[in-house]
Motif scaffolding. Structure first.
Motif, PDB file in Angstrom:
ATOM      1  N   UNK A 256       0.916  -1.140  -0.040  1.00  0.00           N
ATOM      2  CA  UNK A 256      -0.143   0.041  -0.259  1.00  0.00           C
ATOM      3  C   UNK A 256       0.717   1.266  -0.020  1.00  0.00           C
ATOM      4  N   UNK A 257       0.521   2.164  -0.612  1.00  0.00           N
ATOM      5  CA  UNK A 257       1.275   3.433  -1.035  1.00  0.00           C
ATOM      6  C   UNK A 257       1.404   4.150   0.329  1.00  0.00           C
ATOM      7  N   UNK A 258       0.754   4.553   1.133  1.00  0.00           N
ATOM      8  CA  UNK A 258       1.340   5.139   2.602  1.00  0.00           C
ATOM      9  C   UNK A 258       2.605   4.214   3.187  1.00  0.00           C
TER      10      UNK A 258
ATOM     11  N   UNK B  62       6.852   0.647  17.592  1.00  0.00           N
ATOM     12  CA  UNK B  62       5.559   0.707  18.099  1.00  0.00           C
ATOM     13  C   UNK B  62       5.492   2.019  18.367  1.00  0.00           C
ATOM     14  N   UNK B  63       5.624   3.106  17.476  1.00  0.00           N
ATOM     15  CA  UNK B  63       5.041   4.309  17.437  1.00  0.00           C
ATOM     16  C   UNK B  63       4.191   4.643  16.338  1.00  0.00           C
ATOM     17  N   UNK B  64       3.319   5.859  16.594  1.00  0.00           N
ATOM     18  CA  UNK B  64       2.505   6.135  15.643  1.00  0.00           C
ATOM     19  C   UNK B  64       3.089   7.111  14.559  1.00  0.00           C
ATOM     20  N   UNK B  65       2.951   7.019  13.340  1.00  0.00           N
ATOM     21  CA  UNK B  65       3.301   7.700  12.299  1.00  0.00           C
ATOM     22  C   UNK B  65       2.247   8.152  11.338  1.00  0.00           C
ATOM     23  N   UNK B  66       1.958   9.231  10.854  1.00  0.00           N
ATOM     24  CA  UNK B  66       1.094   9.745  10.024  1.00  0.00           C
ATOM     25  C   UNK B  66       1.531  10.020   8.919  1.00  0.00           C
ATOM     26  N   UNK B  67       1.084   9.488   7.603  1.00  0.00           N
ATOM     27  CA  UNK B  67       1.582   9.728   6.304  1.00  0.00           C
ATOM     28  C   UNK B  67       0.351  10.473   5.563  1.00  0.00           C
ATOM     29  N   UNK B  68       0.718  11.319   4.817  1.00  0.00           N
ATOM     30  CA  UNK B  68      -0.380  11.853   3.774  1.00  0.00           C
ATOM     31  C   UNK B  68       0.437  11.770   2.543  1.00  0.00           C
ATOM     32  N   UNK B  69      -0.089  10.736   1.305  1.00  0.00           N
ATOM     33  CA  UNK B  69       0.650  10.654   0.262  1.00  0.00           C
ATOM     34  C   UNK B  69      -0.346  11.326  -0.738  1.00  0.00           C
ATOM     35  N   UNK B  70       0.091  12.294  -1.458  1.00  0.00           N
ATOM     36  CA  UNK B  70      -1.069  12.916  -2.449  1.00  0.00           C
ATOM     37  C   UNK B  70      -0.336  12.574  -3.918  1.00  0.00           C
ATOM     38  N   UNK B  71      -1.020  11.691  -4.721  1.00  0.00           N
ATOM     39  CA  UNK B  71      -0.464  11.224  -5.852  1.00  0.00           C
ATOM     40  C   UNK B  71      -1.136  12.013  -7.032  1.00  0.00           C
ATOM     41  N   UNK B  72      -1.190  11.393  -8.161  1.00  0.00           N
ATOM     42  CA  UNK B  72      -1.888  11.933  -9.460  1.00  0.00           C
ATOM     43  C   UNK B  72      -3.411  11.816  -9.189  1.00  0.00           C
ATOM     44  N   UNK B  73      -3.733  10.359  -8.862  1.00  0.00           N
ATOM     45  CA  UNK B  73      -5.088  10.146  -8.907  1.00  0.00           C
ATOM     46  C   UNK B  73      -5.880  10.116  -7.385  1.00  0.00           C
TER      47      UNK B  73
ATOM     48  N   UNK C  82       1.651  11.096  17.436  1.00  0.00           N
ATOM     49  CA  UNK C  82       1.579  12.072  15.899  1.00  0.00           C
ATOM     50  C   UNK C  82       1.490  13.523  16.467  1.00  0.00           C
ATOM     51  N   UNK C  83       0.887  13.878  17.663  1.00  0.00           N
ATOM     52  CA  UNK C  83       1.008  15.248  18.139  1.00  0.00           C
ATOM     53  C   UNK C  83       2.403  15.491  18.538  1.00  0.00           C
ATOM     54  N   UNK C  84       3.222  14.644  18.652  1.00  0.00           N
ATOM     55  CA  UNK C  84       4.364  15.078  19.234  1.00  0.00           C
ATOM     56  C   UNK C  84       5.509  14.945  17.931  1.00  0.00           C
ATOM     57  N   UNK C  85       5.349  14.152  17.051  1.00  0.00           N
ATOM     58  CA  UNK C  85       6.360  14.041  16.078  1.00  0.00           C
ATOM     59  C   UNK C  85       5.716  14.793  14.440  1.00  0.00           C
ATOM     60  N   UNK C  86       4.579  14.816  14.800  1.00  0.00           N
ATOM     61  CA  UNK C  86       3.919  15.497  13.422  1.00  0.00           C
ATOM     62  C   UNK C  86       3.585  14.591  12.225  1.00  0.00           C
ATOM     63  N   UNK C  87       3.000  15.228  11.159  1.00  0.00           N
ATOM     64  CA  UNK C  87       2.654  14.353  10.072  1.00  0.00           C
ATOM     65  C   UNK C  87       3.627  14.786   9.066  1.00  0.00           C
ATOM     66  N   UNK C  88       3.911  13.407   8.309  1.00  0.00           N
ATOM     67  CA  UNK C  88       4.747  13.616   6.997  1.00  0.00           C
ATOM     68  C   UNK C  88       3.943  13.644   5.759  1.00  0.00           C
ATOM     69  N   UNK C  89       4.278  14.671   5.016  1.00  0.00           N
ATOM     70  CA  UNK C  89       3.564  14.541   3.441  1.00  0.00           C
ATOM     71  C   UNK C  89       4.372  14.312   2.335  1.00  0.00           C
TER      72      UNK C  89
END
Length: 338
Positions: free
Chosen positions: A133-135, A149-160, A277-284
């Motif tokens: 899966x892409x994320x 065992x840590x939460x990481x949030x990723x937002x992947x914005x592709x073409x579609x 996530x609040x501590x480490x932030x979000x990755x785009x």
């Protein structure tokens, strides 16, 4: 090239291929030109993209992937075959031995859609095919240690598609995918220019406006750009001046959908991971994430720090290739299919 691993980011807008120990070796548009009279593919990738809007009646320029999934199986297979042949011929790999290939797909695709990707990749020359899966791939490519065992949030914005996931211990804990990405941004710009100016512009012109003066937040000093199109009343070519404020207006609805999807996923995230996530932030990541100040817009809306990954366009391809060395972890996380 015996034993080489290949990662393919089979995107709606672009195909990127990563080869182990060599990095990104191919980056081409997911575009194919077909001669309908001869029933034959005459160009793929960059060569085909140059033909958009400039072909005679017997030639169609098409995108064989839509919303991150295969819409034309045979043409996708041929396109993949040609791209793989190209990296073998031009990159000095020597004699080609069928490789293991990992291909990424959007979150939430059906088993039928996954099977179509797998079959097309096998026919294009793979010894073994894995689907990720892409994320997950984006996180690996962005340098995140997904095994922890840590939460990481990723937002992947592709073409579609835009794929959003909270990742821990090698797997997606919660995820979402919306059929909105860079292509929809371009469509929104075309629609806006048509409505406001009665001028029709092409896909490439819309993409140029998005890249050059596109923005996700209001600017103190708006930028402007001239663009040419066809006046729909007179039917003649015309050049107009467009501002970054207008592009923001055109894109605002699309951007807000990404913001809302991000907030909704945060609401579904378990408390301990939400704290991470609040501590480490979000990755785009992804090409669509490169829209000016989109990271700032998401940060303002969520109250969580947002960071644009280094080289966001290649994160998914890089992570897809690197993931082949972590199959045990990914299998445990339930995120790839062989």
């Amino acid at each position: 090239m015996s034993g080489a691993d290949i990662g393919i980011d089979l995107g709606t807008a672009n195909v990127l291929i990563y080869v182990s120990e060599k990095g990104i070796v191919l980056e081409e548009p997911s575009v194919v030109a077909v001669d309908n009279k001869l029933n034959k593919i005459i160009a793929v990738g960059t060569e085909a993209r140059k033909m958009i809007g400039r072909t005679p009646a017997n030639i169609d320029v098409i995108r064989p992937l839509r919303d991150g999934v295969i819409s034309n199986y045979e043409i996708t297979e041929e396109m993949l075959s040609r791209f793989i042949e190209k990296i073998v011929e031009k990159k000095g790999f020597g004699r080609f031995v069928m490789p293991r290939i990992m291909v990424c797909v959007p979150t939430g695709v059906t088993e039928v859609e996954k099977r179509a990707v797998e079959d097309a990749t096998k026919k294009a020359g793979a010894r073994e095919v894995y689907i990720i899966e892409e994320p997950i791939a984006a996180a690996i490519g962005a340098g995140i240690d997904i095994a922890q065992p840590n939460g990481n949030m990723v937002i992947d914005i592709g073409g579609g598609t835009t794929d959003i996931a909270v990742i821990s211990l090698g797997g997606s804990v919660v995820s979402d995918s919306i059929k909105l990405g860079g292509d929809k941004f371009d469509e929104a710009i075309i629609k806006y220019i048509k409505k406001e100016y009665n001028v029709l512009i092409g896909e490439r012109s819309a993409e140029k406006l998005k890249i050059e003066i596109g923005t996700a937040v209001k600017e103190d000093e708006p930028r402007t750009m001239n663009i040419s199109g066809r006046n729909l009343v007179k039917g003649l070519p015309v050049t107009i001046s467009v501002s970054s404020t207008e592009i923001l207006e055109a894109l605002d609805s699309c951007i807000e959908q990404i913001v809302i999807a991000t907030k909704n996923l945060l609401e579904k995230t378990p408390p301990e991971l939400a704290a991470d996530i609040s501590d480490k932030g979000i990755i785009m990541t992804g090409g669509g994430a490169m829209l000016r100040d989109l990271d700032k817009r998401v940060e303002q809306s969520t109250g969580i720090k947002v960071t644009l990954a280094h080289d966001p366009l290649s994160c998914v391809a890089k992570g897809t290739g690197l993931s082949l060395s972590s199959l045990d972890l990914l299998e445990t996380g339930g995120n790839f299919k062989k």
